[in-house]
Motif scaffolding. Sequence first.
Motif, PDB file in Angstrom:
ATOM      1  N   ASN A 229       0.821  -1.205   0.000  1.00 21.27           N
ATOM      2  CA  ASN A 229       0.000   0.000   0.000  1.00 21.27           C
ATOM      3  C   ASN A 229       0.862   1.266   0.000  1.00 21.27           C
ATOM      4  O   ASN A 229       0.561   2.252  -0.691  1.00 21.27           O
ATOM      5  CB  ASN A 229      -0.924  -0.008   1.219  1.00 21.27           C
ATOM      6  CG  ASN A 229      -1.930   1.128   1.176  1.00 21.27           C
ATOM      7  OD1 ASN A 229      -2.441   1.470   0.123  1.00 21.27           O
ATOM      8  ND2 ASN A 229      -2.210   1.719   2.329  1.00 21.27           N
ATOM      9  N   ILE A 230       1.959   1.237   0.762  1.00 26.63           N
ATOM     10  CA  ILE A 230       2.856   2.406   0.807  1.00 26.63           C
ATOM     11  C   ILE A 230       3.504   2.635  -0.559  1.00 26.63           C
ATOM     12  O   ILE A 230       3.526   3.761  -1.073  1.00 26.63           O
ATOM     13  CB  ILE A 230       3.927   2.206   1.898  1.00 26.63           C
ATOM     14  CG1 ILE A 230       3.282   2.277   3.282  1.00 26.63           C
ATOM     15  CG2 ILE A 230       5.032   3.259   1.784  1.00 26.63           C
ATOM     16  CD1 ILE A 230       4.213   1.925   4.427  1.00 26.63           C
ATOM     17  N   PHE A 231       4.007   1.569  -1.172  1.00 27.36           N
ATOM     18  CA  PHE A 231       4.647   1.713  -2.482  1.00 27.36           C
ATOM     19  C   PHE A 231       3.640   2.156  -3.538  1.00 27.36           C
ATOM     20  O   PHE A 231       3.972   2.959  -4.417  1.00 27.36           O
ATOM     21  CB  PHE A 231       5.298   0.389  -2.899  1.00 27.36           C
ATOM     22  CG  PHE A 231       6.446  -0.013  -2.026  1.00 27.36           C
ATOM     23  CD1 PHE A 231       7.216   0.942  -1.383  1.00 27.36           C
ATOM     24  CD2 PHE A 231       6.769  -1.344  -1.834  1.00 27.36           C
ATOM     25  CE1 PHE A 231       8.288   0.581  -0.573  1.00 27.36           C
ATOM     26  CE2 PHE A 231       7.831  -1.715  -1.031  1.00 27.36           C
ATOM     27  CZ  PHE A 231       8.588  -0.745  -0.402  1.00 27.36           C
ATOM     28  N   TYR A 232       2.431   1.624  -3.461  1.00 30.76           N
ATOM     29  CA  TYR A 232       1.401   1.989  -4.437  1.00 30.76           C
ATOM     30  C   TYR A 232       1.047   3.475  -4.313  1.00 30.76           C
ATOM     31  O   TYR A 232       0.887   4.175  -5.314  1.00 30.76           O
ATOM     32  CB  TYR A 232       0.164   1.115  -4.219  1.00 30.76           C
ATOM     33  CG  TYR A 232      -0.956   1.362  -5.204  1.00 30.76           C
ATOM     34  CD1 TYR A 232      -0.878   0.865  -6.504  1.00 30.76           C
ATOM     35  CD2 TYR A 232      -2.092   2.079  -4.840  1.00 30.76           C
ATOM     36  CE1 TYR A 232      -1.897   1.092  -7.413  1.00 30.76           C
ATOM     37  CE2 TYR A 232      -3.112   2.309  -5.744  1.00 30.76           C
ATOM     38  CZ  TYR A 232      -3.014   1.815  -7.027  1.00 30.76           C
ATOM     39  OH  TYR A 232      -4.017   2.050  -7.918  1.00 30.76           O
ATOM     40  N   THR A 233       0.936   3.937  -3.096  1.00 27.30           N
ATOM     41  CA  THR A 233       0.620   5.352  -2.869  1.00 27.30           C
ATOM     42  C   THR A 233       1.747   6.247  -3.375  1.00 27.30           C
ATOM     43  O   THR A 233       1.515   7.274  -4.024  1.00 27.30           O
ATOM     44  CB  THR A 233       0.376   5.611  -1.377  1.00 27.30           C
ATOM     45  OG1 THR A 233      -0.655   4.731  -0.906  1.00 27.30           O
ATOM     46  CG2 THR A 233      -0.040   7.049  -1.141  1.00 27.30           C
ATOM     47  N   LEU A 234       2.995   5.854  -3.082  1.00 32.83           N
ATOM     48  CA  LEU A 234       4.139   6.632  -3.563  1.00 32.83           C
ATOM     49  C   LEU A 234       4.182   6.675  -5.087  1.00 32.83           C
ATOM     50  O   LEU A 234       4.396   7.737  -5.693  1.00 32.83           O
ATOM     51  CB  LEU A 234       5.438   6.018  -3.031  1.00 32.83           C
ATOM     52  CG  LEU A 234       5.739   6.211  -1.544  1.00 32.83           C
ATOM     53  CD1 LEU A 234       6.923   5.337  -1.134  1.00 32.83           C
ATOM     54  CD2 LEU A 234       6.060   7.658  -1.230  1.00 32.83           C
ATOM     55  N   TYR A 235       3.947   5.533  -5.717  1.00 32.60           N
ATOM     56  CA  TYR A 235       4.014   5.463  -7.177  1.00 32.60           C
ATOM     57  C   TYR A 235       2.944   6.343  -7.819  1.00 32.60           C
ATOM     58  O   TYR A 235       3.237   7.131  -8.734  1.00 32.60           O
ATOM     59  CB  TYR A 235       3.852   4.011  -7.615  1.00 32.60           C
ATOM     60  CG  TYR A 235       3.784   3.837  -9.116  1.00 32.60           C
ATOM     61  CD1 TYR A 235       4.945   3.867  -9.883  1.00 32.60           C
ATOM     62  CD2 TYR A 235       2.559   3.649  -9.752  1.00 32.60           C
ATOM     63  CE1 TYR A 235       4.884   3.713 -11.258  1.00 32.60           C
ATOM     64  CE2 TYR A 235       2.491   3.496 -11.128  1.00 32.60           C
ATOM     65  CZ  TYR A 235       3.653   3.529 -11.879  1.00 32.60           C
ATOM     66  OH  TYR A 235       3.590   3.386 -13.239  1.00 32.60           O
TER      67      TYR A 235
END
Length: 469
Positions: A229-235
């Motif tokens: 979820n963190i990586f998806y939000t950053l991307y």
Amino acid sequence: MSFKGFTKAITRAPQTFRQKFKMGEQTEDPVYEDAERRFKELEVETKKLSDESKRYSGAVNGMLTHQIGFAKSMQELFKPISGKMSDPNAAIPEDNPDGIEASEQYKAIVAELQETLKPDLALIDEKIVKPCQELLKIITYIRKMATKRNHKKLDLDRRLNTVNKYQDKKEPTPKDEERLYKAQAEMEVAQQEYDYYNEMLKTQLPILFGLEAQFVQPLFVSFYYMQLNIFYTLYNKFQDMKIPYFDLNSDIIEAFTAKRGNVEEQCDALTITHFKIGYSKAKLEMTKRRYAQGNDGPGGPGGPGGPGGYAGGYAGSSGSSTPGMPGSQTPMGYGGAPGYNQQQPGQQPGYGQPGQQPGYGQQPGMMDNNATPPPYMNPVGGMTAPGMAAPGAAPGMPPAAGAVGGGMEKLETVTALYDYQAQAAGDLTFPAGATIEIVQRSADVNDWWTGRYNGQQGVFPGNYVQLNQ
């Protein structure tokens, strides 16, 4: 530690020493030892899991904080050096308004992203870090129980050694029989206490290991989804970033090279980027050597008051009059500079020697009769140009370096590797690629050499040039 515990520790100290060096009889249980080894691994890895989860949460938050700091630094670097905004009417702005605006937009996006990810980072603390802390508390209780079991083992081994000591006596006394009976009673009590803790740990530790696997499994799955979820939000946040200053369609390396241009070459061309502290020291030492070469004594060649000496080129120096002033006693060489190329009566320059051209053919760059000599680079003594007669030299003095039999050998030349701009009076200015005639040089390229270029003579750093073969 209580006083009772301290007393027991003192009593167990000898047996602890024997156990460490494997002295005497010792109780062993391979099943428990294997469980103890596995329990230590569980203790270490649970502590590591808790610490790494904290570090991950702090790293994500720290990464965003550092990104904001990076944007602030770029914003300050894009501002003008004067600290004032550029003149809007100027043809070329002093600062980078587009870069400043992009830094502000980037900083705002990262700050918003940091607020967006706060719940996810708090979830890691709640679902990963706190359960690990709870498991560590349970492990701490079990560790105390294992320590208790080890103490009971020491007590049992101590009682066994006491019983064996009295049983091994060949001729026991009634007192020894009484002590043996008492030691056997204490040994039975110690055996029961040891068996209680030992059997309980052997039975329940394997159960704990199975529960620990079930406890960790959801933590791992939850941690994976939280990371996702963190990586998806950053991307998504950076993919949707609309900052015109960033060209997301071009190649990273090509865009970097295009934006940088030839800044590196321009910076390398600046003299201050090649400055070395040793230059000033070498320059001073070279000047001292020049003066020392001509300082043969008062009134002598190159000495104070002598013709061509350093006193001859400075107004007010003793033993010499400044050319151009009333009462001047020193004869001027034809086409020469005061204190630089003065000719003595009866002394003629060698045939074909450079710098001895008559009249208007005087070598460019020399000082005229009314000019004030440079404050510290007045060529004197050993600094005469090749082929020039040394001031104050006696008749019959050997010709300058390069002159043999009245002719001239091929002059030594160098090619400039960099541009050099004179930093003080007496320095030689030249561009990169220039061919310079060497007048005087040392073997050390970090020293200051003397040369002639475009009619000018002066000193320059030796590591700015390359010798021509």
